[in-house]
Design an enzyme around this catalytic site. Structure first.
Site, PDB file in Angstrom:
ATOM      1  N   ARG A 103       0.825  -1.218   0.000  1.00  0.00           N
ATOM      2  CA  ARG A 103       0.000   0.000   0.000  1.00  0.00           C
ATOM      3  C   ARG A 103       0.857   1.266   0.000  1.00  0.00           C
ATOM      4  O   ARG A 103       0.511   2.248   0.658  1.00  0.00           O
ATOM      5  CB  ARG A 103      -0.938   0.037   1.210  1.00  0.00           C
ATOM      6  CG  ARG A 103      -2.065  -0.956   1.169  1.00  0.00           C
ATOM      7  CD  ARG A 103      -3.182  -0.449   0.265  1.00  0.00           C
ATOM      8  NE  ARG A 103      -4.183  -1.498   0.086  1.00  0.00           N
ATOM      9  CZ  ARG A 103      -5.291  -1.592   0.814  1.00  0.00           C
ATOM     10  NH1 ARG A 103      -5.559  -0.714   1.725  1.00  0.00           N
ATOM     11  NH2 ARG A 103      -6.128  -2.569   0.588  1.00  0.00           N
ATOM     12  N   ARG A 133      -3.986   6.628   0.477  1.00  0.00           N
ATOM     13  CA  ARG A 133      -4.545   7.846   1.080  1.00  0.00           C
ATOM     14  C   ARG A 133      -3.595   8.612   1.984  1.00  0.00           C
ATOM     15  O   ARG A 133      -3.848   9.768   2.298  1.00  0.00           O
ATOM     16  CB  ARG A 133      -5.810   7.489   1.866  1.00  0.00           C
ATOM     17  CG  ARG A 133      -7.008   7.266   0.978  1.00  0.00           C
ATOM     18  CD  ARG A 133      -8.113   6.582   1.729  1.00  0.00           C
ATOM     19  NE  ARG A 133      -7.681   5.258   2.141  1.00  0.00           N
ATOM     20  CZ  ARG A 133      -8.469   4.354   2.721  1.00  0.00           C
ATOM     21  NH1 ARG A 133      -9.726   4.651   2.972  1.00  0.00           N
ATOM     22  NH2 ARG A 133      -8.005   3.167   3.059  1.00  0.00           N
ATOM     23  N   ARG A 152      -7.967  11.343  -5.962  1.00  0.00           N
ATOM     24  CA  ARG A 152      -9.203  10.673  -5.548  1.00  0.00           C
ATOM     25  C   ARG A 152     -10.380  11.630  -5.422  1.00  0.00           C
ATOM     26  O   ARG A 152     -11.530  11.206  -5.417  1.00  0.00           O
ATOM     27  CB  ARG A 152      -8.980   9.923  -4.231  1.00  0.00           C
ATOM     28  CG  ARG A 152      -8.325   8.578  -4.406  1.00  0.00           C
ATOM     29  CD  ARG A 152      -9.303   7.500  -4.880  1.00  0.00           C
ATOM     30  NE  ARG A 152     -10.051   6.937  -3.758  1.00  0.00           N
ATOM     31  CZ  ARG A 152     -11.342   7.081  -3.565  1.00  0.00           C
ATOM     32  NH1 ARG A 152     -12.068   7.800  -4.410  1.00  0.00           N
ATOM     33  NH2 ARG A 152     -11.928   6.518  -2.532  1.00  0.00           N
ATOM     34  N   TYR A 202     -14.271 -12.518   0.514  1.00  0.00           N
ATOM     35  CA  TYR A 202     -15.053 -11.328   0.125  1.00  0.00           C
ATOM     36  C   TYR A 202     -16.304 -11.733  -0.649  1.00  0.00           C
ATOM     37  O   TYR A 202     -17.388 -11.198  -0.432  1.00  0.00           O
ATOM     38  CB  TYR A 202     -14.199 -10.365  -0.714  1.00  0.00           C
ATOM     39  CG  TYR A 202     -13.233  -9.578   0.134  1.00  0.00           C
ATOM     40  CD1 TYR A 202     -13.667  -8.478   0.877  1.00  0.00           C
ATOM     41  CD2 TYR A 202     -11.899  -9.937   0.219  1.00  0.00           C
ATOM     42  CE1 TYR A 202     -12.792  -7.770   1.676  1.00  0.00           C
ATOM     43  CE2 TYR A 202     -11.009  -9.233   1.022  1.00  0.00           C
ATOM     44  CZ  TYR A 202     -11.467  -8.145   1.744  1.00  0.00           C
ATOM     45  OH  TYR A 202     -10.599  -7.455   2.534  1.00  0.00           O
TER      46      TYR A 202
END
Ligand code: CP3
Length: 344
Positions: A23, A27, A36, A148
């Site tokens: 990652r 963000r 974004r 998921y």
């Protein structure tokens, strides 16, 4: 410098320990947040020029590898299970897959058709990075992806996934086989498009006992990894909470085994065996701790590797959004400044 990461995957000596972060685009970076504001996560993933831009963003921090910007869930849509990312909730699968009829409907597709945009992004990134930074491709492992699909989103106990696994093992196995074949073809296609290493993310595998791992998961993971290893490209086999699964995980394959912070790296490497490279394993939350604390703990991880070739420094899991970007840069510098005792 260019091949530090790839050399370490092959357990060859390097000038300093290579480092990259799971990652590493995301963000916690202002330039990612700015993009974004204009595009959804899926738009970025599906637009090769934007995926290229985001992949390059963290390289200014001095990391030794780039990781393709995409998501492990992307193959679910062409398999027939569309999803979206909802604010505060994470991924939401529109129609969770919970019975035989739904599993029978899942499609095994050709990567160029279903995920051509990812392969195009890889080609663009390679053109941009050639000779500078190696590119890592990736996919989700079948259990993590199945969790998921079956749960419909994130889960803390994998209740429905385990119900299916134990209650209808034949259907669970069919689901795992279909996902594995999708992932196998997808990783081969990534390598053909130019990925110089690939990582298989089995992030939630630590929810299983060793017995359930060996019975219900290992044969599928083995199929994927042994097929991809034939390409000669290094394969990183990653999981979290794997203290009781390390040997079983290693037996399924992987040139490099990725470990989280719950075990000291030296102990994990000894158990995995020195014929494998290792990746890890600083607690990602240390990037939100005082910098001297993080630096000391990072040096302790490096000391655990004891100067043996084949250590790739990483976190035990992904960077969290609260992380100050300067702390990440400072950590890269600590890793690159470190010299093992007795080394020239
Ligand atoms: O590492 C990288 O920089 C490459 C990009 C990458 C993303 N997801 C982008 C992303 C990678 C390697 C992943 C893998 C992934 N995705 C995993 C396995 C690794 C792990 O973290 O365990 C998993 C389980 C997913 C599924 C997923 N995607 C979840 C659970 C979420 C929501 C999490 C959250 O924090 O909201 C995502 C969204 C996602 N994928 C983001 C990013 C950067 C969040 C950022 C955003 O919303 O813009």
């Amino acid at each position: 410098m260019f091949d530090r990461f790839l050399r370490a995957c092959r357990r060859e000596a390097t000038d300093v320990t290579p480092v990259w972060f799971m990652r590493q685009a995301g963000r916690y970076m202002a330039e990612y947040r700015a993009l974004r504001e204009k595009h959804t996560l899926l738009e970025i993933c599906k637009t090769p020029e934007l995926a290229l831009e985001v992949t390059l963003q963290p390289l200014r921090l001095g990391v030794d590898a780039a990781i393709l910007f995409a998501d492990i869930l992307l193959p679910l849509e062409p398999m027939g299970a569309p999803f979206s990312f909802e604010k505060g909730e994470g991924p939401v699968i529109h129609e969770p897959v919970r019975d035989r009829a739904a599993i029978d409907r899942m499609r095994v597709f050709e990567p160029e058709e279903g995920l051509g945009y990812v392969l195009e992004a890889i080609r663009l990134i390679r053109r941009e990075l050639d000779g500078k930074t190696p590119l890592i491709g990736f996919a989700g492992a079948p259990f993590t992806m199945a969790s998921y699909l079956v749960e419909g989103g994130k889960s803390s106990d994998y209740f429905r996934t385990k119900q299916l696994m134990w209650g209808d093992p034949e259907s669970f196995s069919l689901l795992m086989s279909k996902i594995s074949e999708v992932v196998r073809r997808y990783l081969h296609a990534q390598v053909e498009a130019g990925a110089q290493a690939v990582q298989l993310f089995d992030s939630w595998i630590g929810a299983l006992s060793p017995e359930d791992y060996r019975t219900h998961v290992a044969p599928h993971v083995k199929n994927i990894l042994q097929s991809i290893e034939k390409t000669g490209v290094p394969v990183i086999h990653f999981g979290t909470n794997t203290s009781t699964l390390l040997e079983a995980q290693r037996d399924c394959g992987g040139t490099v085994i990725g470990v989280d912070w719950r075990l000291p790296l030296g102990e994990a490497w000894k158990r995995i065996g020195y014929d494998h490279a290792i990746q890890g394993n600083l607690d990602p939350l240390l990037l939100c701790a005082p910098r001297d604390v993080a630096a000391a703990r990072a040096r302790a991880v490096l000391a655990e590797a004891a100067g043996r070739p084949g250590h790739i420094f990483n976190l035990g899991h992904g960077i969290v959004p609260q992380t100050p970007v300067d702390n990440v840069k400072a950590l890269v510098d600590v890793i690159h400044a470190y010299r093992h005792e007795g080394a020239a």
